[in-house]
Design a protein around this motif. Structure first.
Motif, short mmCIF file in Angstrom:
data_model
loop_
_atom_site.label_atom_id
_atom_site.label_comp_id
_atom_site.label_asym_id
_atom_site.label_seq_id
_atom_site.Cartn_x
_atom_site.Cartn_y
_atom_site.Cartn_z
N GLU A 142 0.84 -1.21 0.00
CA GLU A 142 0.00 0.00 0.00
C GLU A 142 0.88 1.26 0.00
OE1 GLU A 142 -3.24 0.37 -0.31
OE2 GLU A 142 -3.93 -1.68 -0.05
N LEU A 143 1.90 1.27 0.82
CA LEU A 143 2.82 2.40 0.89
C LEU A 143 3.59 2.54 -0.41
CD1 LEU A 143 4.21 4.65 2.50
CD2 LEU A 143 5.73 2.91 3.44
N GLN B 84 1.96 4.41 -3.21
CA GLN B 84 1.97 5.87 -3.06
C GLN B 84 3.31 6.49 -3.44
OE1 GLN B 84 -0.89 7.45 -2.54
NE2 GLN B 84 -1.72 5.38 -2.57
N SER C 286 0.37 5.96 -12.02
CA SER C 286 -0.88 5.81 -11.28
C SER C 286 -1.49 4.41 -11.44
CB SER C 286 -1.89 6.87 -11.71
OG SER C 286 -2.21 6.71 -13.07
N ARG D 126 -1.84 2.40 -8.38
CA ARG D 126 -2.84 2.82 -7.38
C ARG D 126 -4.24 2.62 -7.95
NH1 ARG D 126 1.19 6.36 -7.51
NH2 ARG D 126 0.14 7.91 -8.78
N THR E 125 -8.13 2.06 -8.37
CA THR E 125 -9.26 2.40 -7.50
C THR E 125 -10.14 1.17 -7.31
OG1 THR E 125 -10.50 3.18 -9.41
CG2 THR E 125 -9.28 4.83 -8.16
N ARG F 49 7.65 8.81 -7.49
CA ARG F 49 6.65 9.87 -7.62
C ARG F 49 7.32 11.22 -7.38
NH1 ARG F 49 0.76 9.11 -4.88
NH2 ARG F 49 -0.30 10.80 -5.93
N TYR G 217 3.52 14.73 -4.35
CA TYR G 217 2.43 14.11 -3.59
C TYR G 217 1.36 15.16 -3.35
CZ TYR G 217 5.98 10.62 -2.74
OH TYR G 217 6.94 9.68 -2.91
N HIS H 287 8.31 15.40 -2.18
CA HIS H 287 8.63 14.08 -2.71
C HIS H 287 9.91 13.56 -2.05
CE1 HIS H 287 11.16 16.67 -5.24
NE2 HIS H 287 11.88 15.60 -5.48
#
Length: 123
Positions: free
Chosen positions: A12-13, A16, A21, A24, A26, A64, A67, A82
């Motif tokens: 999960e971390l 990010q 994307s 991540r 949805t 990334r 953020y 970042h």
């Protein structure tokens, strides 16, 4: 530095921290069946990391660059948005001893993946 991060929290971390994307999705919780699909080569590089070894995440995938910041983050003017460096390490295991306090509380908990360690340096 984050130490002894369990597998579910780690992925999960990680999602990010990556630029693309597609890491991540949805409405799709991470599980062992879909992690290879979601993370692709990143998954294989990290899952194949031997215990005690580490890797510079930027050598595997684009980090990334920015953020999302909340309105309350304006209190921290000049704060980095970042990380310029992220090192992922595969945690240690000790034969016969669970790696986490959770596993020590439950005698029936026999299978536990080695924890992850993250060293993140802000820009």
């Amino acid at each position: 530095m984050l130490g002894a991060v369990d597998s579910q929290v780690f992925w999960e971390l990680l999602a990010q921290l990556l630029e693309d994307s597609r890491h991540r999705p949805t409405e799709q919780p991470f599980n062992s069946a879909n992690l290879p699909t979601i993370f692709g080569e990143v998954y294989h590089a990290l899952a194949g990391l031997p215990i005690g070894e580490s890797i510079d995440l930027a050598e595997v995938v684009a980090l990334r660059r920015h953020y999302l910041r909340s309105s309350s983050s304006s209190l921290m003017e000049g704060a980095a948005d970042h990380f310029r460096y992220i090192r992922i390490s595969r945690g240690a295991t000790f034969p016969g001893i669970p790696a986490s306090s959770t596993a020590r509380k439950f005698a029936s908990m026999t299978e536990e993946v080695p924890p992850w360690f993250l060293t993140m340096v802000p820009a």
